[in-house]
Design a protein around this motif. Structure first.
Motif, PDB file in Angstrom:
ATOM      1  N   ILE A  63       0.831  -1.211   0.000  1.00 55.06           N
ATOM      2  CA  ILE A  63       0.000   0.000   0.000  1.00 55.06           C
ATOM      3  C   ILE A  63       0.866   1.261   0.000  1.00 55.06           C
ATOM      4  N   VAL A  64       1.649   1.462   1.066  1.00 57.79           N
ATOM      5  CA  VAL A  64       2.419   2.698   1.154  1.00 57.79           C
ATOM      6  C   VAL A  64       3.457   2.795   0.040  1.00 57.79           C
ATOM      7  N   PRO A  66       3.840   1.383  -3.132  1.00 62.32           N
ATOM      8  CA  PRO A  66       3.387   1.717  -4.487  1.00 62.32           C
ATOM      9  C   PRO A  66       2.675   3.067  -4.572  1.00 62.32           C
ATOM     10  N   GLU A  67       1.910   3.426  -3.558  1.00 62.87           N
ATOM     11  CA  GLU A  67       1.223   4.720  -3.586  1.00 62.87           C
ATOM     12  C   GLU A  67       2.229   5.871  -3.550  1.00 62.87           C
ATOM     13  N   LEU A  68       3.235   5.736  -2.713  1.00 60.34           N
ATOM     14  CA  LEU A  68       4.239   6.787  -2.588  1.00 60.34           C
ATOM     15  C   LEU A  68       5.107   6.877  -3.837  1.00 60.34           C
ATOM     16  N   LYS A  69       5.481   5.718  -4.389  1.00 59.03           N
ATOM     17  CA  LYS A  69       6.312   5.714  -5.602  1.00 59.03           C
ATOM     18  C   LYS A  69       5.572   6.371  -6.765  1.00 59.03           C
ATOM     19  N   ALA A  70       4.293   6.069  -6.905  1.00 61.99           N
ATOM     20  CA  ALA A  70       3.494   6.670  -7.971  1.00 61.99           C
ATOM     21  C   ALA A  70       3.390   8.181  -7.790  1.00 61.99           C
ATOM     22  N   PRO A 155      -3.152  11.968   3.203  1.00 66.12           N
ATOM     23  CA  PRO A 155      -4.256  11.179   2.639  1.00 66.12           C
ATOM     24  C   PRO A 155      -3.842  10.247   1.487  1.00 66.12           C
ATOM     25  N   LEU A 156      -2.535  10.153   1.230  1.00 61.37           N
ATOM     26  CA  LEU A 156      -2.051   9.374   0.093  1.00 61.37           C
ATOM     27  C   LEU A 156      -2.548   7.927   0.112  1.00 61.37           C
TER      28      LEU A 156
END
Length: 202
Positions: A63-64, A66-70, A155-156
């Motif tokens: 979750i964290v 891939p969301e942060l990398k994107a 909120p990422l």
């Protein structure tokens, strides 16, 4: 142990591990710290999602990360910056668990409708309640000899977290407390001058 000593022992610890002997006691301590935390109008707006084991791995790996990398790619952050970020996330993943703190907006809205005179204050009081819960849980964990650090990937990650653990739509994520065994102590803490921080009037 005195209350002030407990506050002193509550430090930001980044080197965390999974050498936790009594998970049941840890979970109950977290619950007790929340139960006895004050909230405006005794509203009890705080909600917690406590992750350990596979759920802990899932949060940081699936979750964290891939969301942060994107998000970094969308902002044009160089690919070379990802290695340091990934190492930081791996450090969080290595901990025993993560507590996700939420505020139930349905309760806040209901209070606003019931007490219209204070409607503008309830969101503020909700945020204050979240801060109180966070530091009380953190301090309680420190009394058990555990370390922690507070993160804010909201909120990422909000949507993915809510979907993965089927959370109510009214739960608003406010912070993530990573906790575990202390593998290296915190550094020295410095303080600003009292004269710049406190005014005592009689």
């Amino acid at each position: 142990m005195s209350f002030i000593k407990s506050l002193e022992n509550r430090r930001t610890i980044y080197a965390l591990g999974r050498n936790v002997q009594d998970e049941e006691k840890v979970i109950e301590t977290i619950k007790e710290a929340v139960r006895f935390s004050p909230t405006a109008f005794n509203s009890q707006t705080g909600r917690l999602l406590i992750l350990t084991g596979d759920a802990q791995d899932k949060l940081w790996d699936e979750i964290v990360a891939p969301e942060l990398k994107a998000a970094m790619e969308a902002q044009g952050v160089p690919e070379s910056a990802w290695d340091n970020t990934r190492a930081k996330l791996d450090g969080f993943k290595a901990a025993f668990g993560t507590i996700l703190f939420f505020e139930d907006q349905a309760v806040v809205k209901n209070l606003q409708e019931q007490f219209a005179l204070y409607a503008d204050n309830f969101p503020v009081w909700s945020e204050q309640g979240s801060g109180i819960i966070s530091v009380n849980v953190w301090t309680a964990l420190a009394e058990l000899g555990l370390g922690a650090n507070l993160q804010h990937y909201n909120p990422l990650i909000d949507e993915a977290v809510a979907k993965e653990w089927n959370l109510p739509e009214s739960w608003k994520l406010r912070g993530q407390l990573v906790f575990g065994s202390i593998e290296a102590p915190a550094g020295e803490k410095t303080f600003m001058d009292d004269a710049d921080r406190f005014i005592v009037a009689k």
